[in-house]
Design a protein around this motif. Structure first.
Motif, PDB file in Angstrom:
ATOM      1  N   LYS A   1       0.812  -1.204   0.000  1.00 10.49           N
ATOM      2  CA  LYS A   1       0.000   0.000   0.000  1.00 10.49           C
ATOM      3  C   LYS A   1       0.851   1.261   0.000  1.00 10.49           C
ATOM      4  O   LYS A   1       1.910   1.316   0.617  1.00 10.49           O
ATOM      5  N   LEU A   2       0.361   2.277  -0.710  1.00 13.66           N
ATOM      6  CA  LEU A   2       0.976   3.592  -0.636  1.00 13.66           C
ATOM      7  C   LEU A   2       0.648   4.188   0.725  1.00 13.66           C
ATOM      8  O   LEU A   2      -0.367   3.850   1.340  1.00 13.66           O
ATOM      9  N   SER A   3       1.505   5.067   1.208  1.00 12.07           N
ATOM     10  CA  SER A   3       1.269   5.643   2.530  1.00 12.07           C
ATOM     11  C   SER A   3       1.720   7.092   2.556  1.00 12.07           C
ATOM     12  O   SER A   3       2.411   7.572   1.646  1.00 12.07           O
ATOM     13  N   LYS A   4       1.330   7.776   3.608  1.00 11.65           N
ATOM     14  CA  LYS A   4       1.784   9.138   3.847  1.00 11.65           C
ATOM     15  C   LYS A   4       2.558   9.165   5.155  1.00 11.65           C
ATOM     16  O   LYS A   4       2.199   8.468   6.111  1.00 11.65           O
ATOM     17  N   PRO A   5       3.635   9.944   5.215  1.00 11.91           N
ATOM     18  CA  PRO A   5       4.427   9.979   6.460  1.00 11.91           C
ATOM     19  C   PRO A   5       3.650  10.613   7.606  1.00 11.91           C
ATOM     20  O   PRO A   5       2.772  11.456   7.407  1.00 11.91           O
ATOM     21  N   HIS A   6       4.021  10.202   8.821  1.00 13.75           N
ATOM     22  CA  HIS A   6       3.434  10.805  10.011  1.00 13.75           C
ATOM     23  C   HIS A   6       3.832  12.273  10.116  1.00 13.75           C
ATOM     24  O   HIS A   6       3.033  13.126  10.514  1.00 13.75           O
ATOM     25  N   SER A   7       5.087  12.541   9.784  1.00 17.08           N
ATOM     26  CA  SER A   7       5.603  13.909   9.845  1.00 17.08           C
ATOM     27  C   SER A   7       6.807  14.021   8.923  1.00 17.08           C
ATOM     28  O   SER A   7       7.392  13.009   8.517  1.00 17.08           O
ATOM     29  N   VAL A   8       7.169  15.249   8.587  1.00 16.78           N
ATOM     30  CA  VAL A   8       8.358  15.524   7.775  1.00 16.78           C
ATOM     31  C   VAL A   8       9.174  16.582   8.498  1.00 16.78           C
ATOM     32  O   VAL A   8       8.644  17.646   8.850  1.00 16.78           O
ATOM     33  N   GLU A   9      10.439  16.279   8.728  1.00 13.72           N
ATOM     34  CA  GLU A   9      11.284  17.147   9.538  1.00 13.72           C
ATOM     35  C   GLU A   9      12.521  17.593   8.772  1.00 13.72           C
ATOM     36  O   GLU A   9      12.992  16.910   7.861  1.00 13.72           O
ATOM     37  N   ALA A  10      13.046  18.752   9.143  1.00 13.77           N
ATOM     38  CA  ALA A  10      14.371  19.181   8.698  1.00 13.77           C
ATOM     39  C   ALA A  10      15.367  18.759   9.765  1.00 13.77           C
ATOM     40  O   ALA A  10      15.118  18.946  10.964  1.00 13.77           O
ATOM     41  N   MET A  11      16.478  18.165   9.358  1.00 16.90           N
ATOM     42  CA  MET A  11      17.430  17.645  10.337  1.00 16.90           C
ATOM     43  C   MET A  11      18.855  17.834   9.845  1.00 16.90           C
ATOM     44  O   MET A  11      19.132  17.725   8.648  1.00 16.90           O
ATOM     45  N   ARG A  12      19.747  18.109  10.767  1.00 15.25           N
ATOM     46  CA  ARG A  12      21.180  18.111  10.461  1.00 15.25           C
ATOM     47  C   ARG A  12      21.934  17.706  11.721  1.00 15.25           C
ATOM     48  O   ARG A  12      21.569  18.082  12.832  1.00 15.25           O
ATOM     49  N   ILE A  13      22.973  16.942  11.527  1.00 13.90           N
ATOM     50  CA  ILE A  13      23.770  16.455  12.640  1.00 13.90           C
ATOM     51  C   ILE A  13      24.649  17.582  13.172  1.00 13.90           C
ATOM     52  O   ILE A  13      25.089  18.471  12.417  1.00 13.90           O
ATOM     53  N   MET A  14      24.897  17.577  14.468  1.00 18.80           N
ATOM     54  CA  MET A  14      25.642  18.669  15.091  1.00 18.80           C
ATOM     55  C   MET A  14      27.125  18.620  14.741  1.00 18.80           C
ATOM     56  O   MET A  14      27.777  19.657  14.670  1.00 18.80           O
ATOM     57  N   ASP A  15      27.657  17.421  14.524  1.00 19.27           N
ATOM     58  CA  ASP A  15      29.074  17.268  14.213  1.00 19.27           C
ATOM     59  C   ASP A  15      29.355  17.819  12.814  1.00 19.27           C
ATOM     60  O   ASP A  15      28.908  17.268  11.809  1.00 19.27           O
ATOM     61  N   LYS A  16      30.106  18.906  12.718  1.00 16.19           N
ATOM     62  CA  LYS A  16      30.328  19.598  11.455  1.00 16.19           C
ATOM     63  C   LYS A  16      31.056  18.724  10.446  1.00 16.19           C
ATOM     64  O   LYS A  16      30.706  18.699   9.251  1.00 16.19           O
ATOM     65  N   GLN A  17      32.072  17.993  10.885  1.00 14.45           N
ATOM     66  CA  GLN A  17      32.845  17.174   9.951  1.00 14.45           C
ATOM     67  C   GLN A  17      31.999  16.040   9.383  1.00 14.45           C
ATOM     68  O   GLN A  17      32.084  15.731   8.192  1.00 14.45           O
ATOM     69  N   LYS A  18      31.167  15.446  10.200  1.00 17.96           N
ATOM     70  CA  LYS A  18      30.298  14.371   9.722  1.00 17.96           C
ATOM     71  C   LYS A  18      29.283  14.902   8.718  1.00 17.96           C
ATOM     72  O   LYS A  18      28.915  14.210   7.773  1.00 17.96           O
ATOM     73  N   ARG A  19      28.847  16.135   8.892  1.00 15.04           N
ATOM     74  CA  ARG A  19      27.909  16.716   7.939  1.00 15.04           C
ATOM     75  C   ARG A  19      28.606  17.020   6.624  1.00 15.04           C
ATOM     76  O   ARG A  19      28.023  16.856   5.549  1.00 15.04           O
TER      77      ARG A  19
END
Length: 345
Positions: free
Chosen positions: A61-79
């Motif tokens: 079945k097709l579905s819709k997400p519960h929520s959509v978020e903007a996210m970024r990791i705090m570690d600058k080098q990992k980003r």
């Protein structure tokens, strides 16, 4: 037994090969560089498990997400090392902290892409960064099942069809399984990619293009010599989404080393920006995608995954305070399990 009557009927997830109790299915590469199942009919017992786990044959079945978020990791080098905001790394680190195992796509010693797993935060580095080549799942579905039966947390990341294939392969729900897919444009031919690599490398070595190259210290170095390079040269790193010029002007980057002695090498960067890479232009134009990608069996959030990740393009218009041109992830949260995991971030 499973029967592929046309190349549009197989997404190459490998679920059929891994579920076969007689191990009579093997994945064979065709002339375009894509892998398809081949059945040894003499050993087949007609259990039909291969058909039951096929994402192309089983509808969801097709579905819709519960929520959509903007996210970024705090570690600058990992980003910086990530394609966008490092959301995958943030989720994966939570699983590792719970004593779990993380599966993702890595470059092999001969520059193929395949699924492997790690059990440490340091090991996640090899999973970071997009790899615009189809990943070989190998025996990863079996390994996921084994870890789950041991009571371990497991995170599996892959294309939507690979995640759907895993869900069908397992044939039951596991509370400690977390699946992460992404907004997928499709998977291109590995044969085309390796041909492009060889051409780019040889053009550099045989001309004076390298005079304007800059030094690069690649995140992941693979010391073995590679057949893609001429004698005296070594391919050290591949980055499809290098952020040296920023996230919005990412580059396709190759790290090449000219080996002068056993202990001395000069590493240079070949880094055309996205619009100048012929491989990326062809990929974006759908010229060499796998045929099944044009009829994706897991489109529109139908893979059953807990998370779907994407680049948050246009973040400057929606949340300008988050726009530092280092990348922001868009995270679609599909399940309560996923909501619990992203709560702290």
């Amino acid at each position: 037994m499973i029967s592929v009557l046309g190349n549009k009927q197989c997404c190459g997830c490998g679920a059929c090969e891994q579920v076969c109790p007689k191990q009579c299915i093997g994945m064979v590469t065709d002339t375009e560089g894509f892998r398809y199942p081949k059945v040894n009919a003499d050993q087949c017992i007609d259990c039909h498990l291969c058909e039951k786990v096929c994402p192309m044959l089983q509808s969801t079945k097709l579905s819709k997400p519960h929520s959509v978020e903007a996210m970024r990791i705090m570690d600058k080098q990992k980003r910086i090392e990530s394609s966008s905001g490092g959301a995958f790394t943030a989720i994966a680190e939570e699983i590792i902290c719970r004593g779990g195992v993380v599966f993702g796509a890595v470059w092999t010693e001969d520059w193929q892409v395949e699924h492997r797993y790690c059990e440490s935060i340091e090991g996640l580095a090899s999973f970071r960064g997009s790899k615009y080549v189809q990943c070989d799942t190998g025996c990863s579905y079996v390994q996921v099942r084994d870890f789950l039966r041991q009571g371990r947390w497991v995170l599996f990341s892959g294309t939507p069809c690979q995640c759907k294939g895993l869900k069908l392969f397992l044939r039951e729900e596991y509370d400690k399984l977390v699946t992460v897919d992404f907004i997928c444009h499709g998977v291109p031919s590995n044969k085309v990619f390796r041909s492009y690599l060889r051409e780019e490398i040889h053009n550099y070595v045989l001309t004076d293009v390298g005079k304007n190259s800059v030094l690069l210290h690649p995140t992941h170095q693979i010391p073995e010599a590679d057949a893609l390079t001429p004698r005296g040269w070594r391919l050290m790193g591949i980055r499809f989404r290098d952020k040296r010029n920023g996230w919005k002007k990412y580059s396709f980057a190759l790290a090449l080393a000219e080996v002068t002695t056993e202990s001395d090498q000069n590493t240079v960067l070949l880094s055309p920006i996205f619009p100048e890479s012929s491989y990326m232009k062809g990929y974006g134009a759908n010229i060499y995608l796998r045929p099944s990608c044009h009829n994706c069996p897991a489109r529109s959030f139908s893979s059953g995954s807990d998370f779907t990740l994407a680049d948050y393009w246009g973040i400057e218009g929606q949340h300008p305070e988050m726009d530092d041109d280092m990348g922001t992830s868009l995270v679609a949260v599909h399940t309560e399990k996923a909501e619990d995991l992203v709560g702290p971030y």
